[in-house]
Scaffold this motif. Structure first.
Motif, short mmCIF file in Angstrom:
data_model
loop_
_atom_site.label_atom_id
_atom_site.label_comp_id
_atom_site.label_asym_id
_atom_site.label_seq_id
_atom_site.Cartn_x
_atom_site.Cartn_y
_atom_site.Cartn_z
N CYS A 1 0.89 -1.42 0.07
CA CYS A 1 0.24 -0.05 0.07
C CYS A 1 0.83 1.26 0.12
N GLY A 2 1.89 1.19 0.81
CA GLY A 2 3.28 2.31 0.67
C GLY A 2 3.58 2.70 -0.58
N ILE A 3 3.80 1.66 -1.38
CA ILE A 3 4.40 1.68 -2.62
C ILE A 3 3.26 2.39 -3.67
N ILE A 4 2.19 1.85 -3.69
CA ILE A 4 1.16 2.42 -4.35
C ILE A 4 0.65 3.83 -4.17
N MET A 5 0.90 4.24 -2.65
CA MET A 5 0.65 5.53 -2.37
C MET A 5 1.75 6.51 -3.08
#
Length: 90
Positions: free
Chosen positions: A78-82
């Motif tokens: 999720c952090g990478i996608i953000m």
């Protein structure tokens, strides 16, 4: 969780400590109580029951570790996608 995934390789490469370090007095107090109750409980068991209990506890520990790995990987994803959203790559 597949140890060959890049996320898990990064996780295990960054996490070298082998024990959890509690930072709060409340956490230490809870952990001490759990250890105390566990020791009291084991005293009431027969040797065969202690063996079964330890095997079950070990399996639960493995399951909890797997769950933690999955939560970490999902949070990382999720952090990478953000980050991709922030930089407009998505």
């Amino acid at each position: 969780m597949d140890i060959k995934s890049m996320i898990m390789q990064m996780y295990y490469g960054l996490q070298e400590q082998t024990e959890v370090k509690w930072n709060s007095e409340e956490g230490i107090k809870i952990l001490d109580e759990v250890v105390k109750k566990d020791k009291e409980f084991i005293k009431t068991l027969t040797p065969e029951q202690v063996k079964m209990y330890n095997e079950t506890k070990s399996a639960l520990d493995d399951l909890n570790a797997e769950e933690s790995d999955r939560y970490f990987a999902e949070g990382f994803r999720c952090g990478i996608i953000m980050g991709m959203d922030i930089f407009g790559d998505r």
